[in-house]
Design a protein around this motif. Structure first.
Motif, PDB file in Angstrom:
ATOM      1  N   ASN A 272      46.491  56.558  57.235  1.00 41.70           N
ATOM      2  CA  ASN A 272      45.971  57.911  57.365  1.00 41.70           C
ATOM      3  C   ASN A 272      44.612  58.059  56.688  1.00 41.70           C
ATOM      4  O   ASN A 272      43.812  58.890  57.078  1.00 41.70           O
ATOM      5  N   VAL A 273      44.336  57.218  55.679  1.00 41.47           N
ATOM      6  CA  VAL A 273      43.058  57.292  54.975  1.00 41.47           C
ATOM      7  C   VAL A 273      42.074  56.215  55.426  1.00 41.47           C
ATOM      8  O   VAL A 273      41.008  56.072  54.850  1.00 41.47           O
ATOM      9  N   GLY A 274      42.435  55.449  56.448  1.00 41.31           N
ATOM     10  CA  GLY A 274      41.512  54.462  56.984  1.00 41.31           C
ATOM     11  C   GLY A 274      41.996  53.036  56.829  1.00 41.31           C
ATOM     12  O   GLY A 274      43.066  52.779  56.312  1.00 41.31           O
ATOM     13  N   GLY A 275      41.163  52.137  57.291  1.00 41.33           N
ATOM     14  CA  GLY A 275      41.511  50.727  57.256  1.00 41.33           C
ATOM     15  C   GLY A 275      42.126  50.290  58.568  1.00 41.33           C
ATOM     16  O   GLY A 275      42.202  51.061  59.535  1.00 41.33           O
ATOM     17  N   THR A 276      42.569  49.052  58.606  1.00 44.41           N
ATOM     18  CA  THR A 276      43.158  48.504  59.823  1.00 44.41           C
ATOM     19  C   THR A 276      44.502  47.865  59.507  1.00 44.41           C
ATOM     20  O   THR A 276      44.829  47.609  58.354  1.00 44.41           O
ATOM     21  N   ARG A 277      45.230  47.621  60.568  1.00 46.74           N
ATOM     22  CA  ARG A 277      46.528  46.969  60.446  1.00 46.74           C
ATOM     23  C   ARG A 277      46.324  45.468  60.305  1.00 46.74           C
ATOM     24  O   ARG A 277      45.460  44.882  60.934  1.00 46.74           O
ATOM     25  N   ARG A 278      47.124  44.835  59.459  1.00 49.71           N
ATOM     26  CA  ARG A 278      47.099  43.386  59.293  1.00 49.71           C
ATOM     27  C   ARG A 278      48.539  42.893  59.218  1.00 49.71           C
ATOM     28  O   ARG A 278      49.468  43.684  59.082  1.00 49.71           O
ATOM     29  N   THR A 279      48.711  41.597  59.309  1.00 51.56           N
ATOM     30  CA  THR A 279      50.046  41.023  59.185  1.00 51.56           C
ATOM     31  C   THR A 279      49.960  39.714  58.424  1.00 51.56           C
ATOM     32  O   THR A 279      48.869  39.272  58.043  1.00 51.56           O
ATOM     33  N   GLN A 280      51.100  39.118  58.198  1.00 49.91           N
ATOM     34  CA  GLN A 280      51.199  37.841  57.503  1.00 49.91           C
ATOM     35  C   GLN A 280      51.853  36.834  58.450  1.00 49.91           C
ATOM     36  O   GLN A 280      52.579  37.225  59.367  1.00 49.91           O
ATOM     37  N   PRO A 281      51.638  35.550  58.247  1.00 52.82           N
ATOM     38  CA  PRO A 281      52.295  34.548  59.094  1.00 52.82           C
ATOM     39  C   PRO A 281      53.811  34.724  59.099  1.00 52.82           C
ATOM     40  O   PRO A 281      54.423  34.992  58.061  1.00 52.82           O
ATOM     41  N   GLY A 282      54.405  34.612  60.277  1.00 60.27           N
ATOM     42  CA  GLY A 282      55.854  34.711  60.415  1.00 60.27           C
ATOM     43  C   GLY A 282      56.393  36.123  60.479  1.00 60.27           C
ATOM     44  O   GLY A 282      57.607  36.318  60.458  1.00 60.27           O
ATOM     45  N   CYS A 283      55.526  37.108  60.575  1.00 56.95           N
ATOM     46  CA  CYS A 283      55.978  38.499  60.566  1.00 56.95           C
ATOM     47  C   CYS A 283      56.281  39.065  61.956  1.00 56.95           C
ATOM     48  O   CYS A 283      56.747  40.190  62.066  1.00 56.95           O
ATOM     49  N   GLY A 284      56.008  38.313  63.005  1.00 58.66           N
ATOM     50  CA  GLY A 284      56.393  38.760  64.344  1.00 58.66           C
ATOM     51  C   GLY A 284      55.419  39.687  65.034  1.00 58.66           C
ATOM     52  O   GLY A 284      55.797  40.352  66.000  1.00 58.66           O
ATOM     53  N   PHE A 285      54.198  39.778  64.566  1.00 55.35           N
ATOM     54  CA  PHE A 285      53.192  40.628  65.203  1.00 55.35           C
ATOM     55  C   PHE A 285      52.104  39.767  65.819  1.00 55.35           C
ATOM     56  O   PHE A 285      51.188  39.330  65.130  1.00 55.35           O
ATOM     57  N   SER A 286      52.200  39.508  67.109  1.00 59.38           N
ATOM     58  CA  SER A 286      51.125  38.753  67.761  1.00 59.38           C
ATOM     59  C   SER A 286      49.984  39.711  68.065  1.00 59.38           C
ATOM     60  O   SER A 286      50.188  40.887  68.339  1.00 59.38           O
TER      61      SER A 286
END
Length: 136
Positions: A54-68
């Motif tokens: 809500n205050v900004g930034g972007t989405r990120r993930t870590q290896p093995g987290c299931g977000f291609s």
């Protein structure tokens, strides 16, 4: 949580009860989460904090987290997402809510917890909430 903090996300969070902020944080972080049996999207910083998307930034993930298609990134802004066991995610959300209810000061203060401290606090809270006959 430890990997998210290691990627540069804040370890100090400020709780919000503003449902508009919570919904925005959750929808931006997990609104397009993949459908994975018995898993649900977990986000850090948690949706009930002022530090979410809500205050900004972007989405990120870590290896093995299931977000291609979601990059692994670093820095202090944004949110880290991971598909986690649904029952654990639900249980942790409930524990967070109960912990905040027991500790009213978290609504307006800042709280810094490492992943180990958070697990220990969750265990202590769960033990404190058990009926007396279940302690023995």
């Amino acid at each position: 949580m430890a990997k998210a903090q290691a990627s540069g996300l804040p370890s100090t969070l400020t709780r919000t009860e503003n449902q508009t902020i919570i919904d925005s944080n959750r929808n931006q972080a997990c609104g397009s989460a993949p459908s994975v049996p018995n898993k649900s999207c977990g986000e850090y910083p948690i949706a009930t904090s002022h530090q979410g998307l809500n205050v900004g930034g972007t989405r990120r993930t870590q290896p093995g987290c299931g977000f291609s298609g979601v990059p692994a990134a670093t820095g202090p802004a944004g949110v880290s997402v991971c598909m986690i066991v649904a029952t654990e995610n639900s249980s942790q959300g409930g524990t967070n809510t109960q912990f905040s209810g027991v500790n009213e000061s978290l609504k307006t203060s800042r709280s810094t917890l490492s992943s180990v401290e958070a697990r220990q606090a969750s265990r202590r809270l769960a033990a404190a909430l058990l009926p007396e006959d279940r302690h023995s």
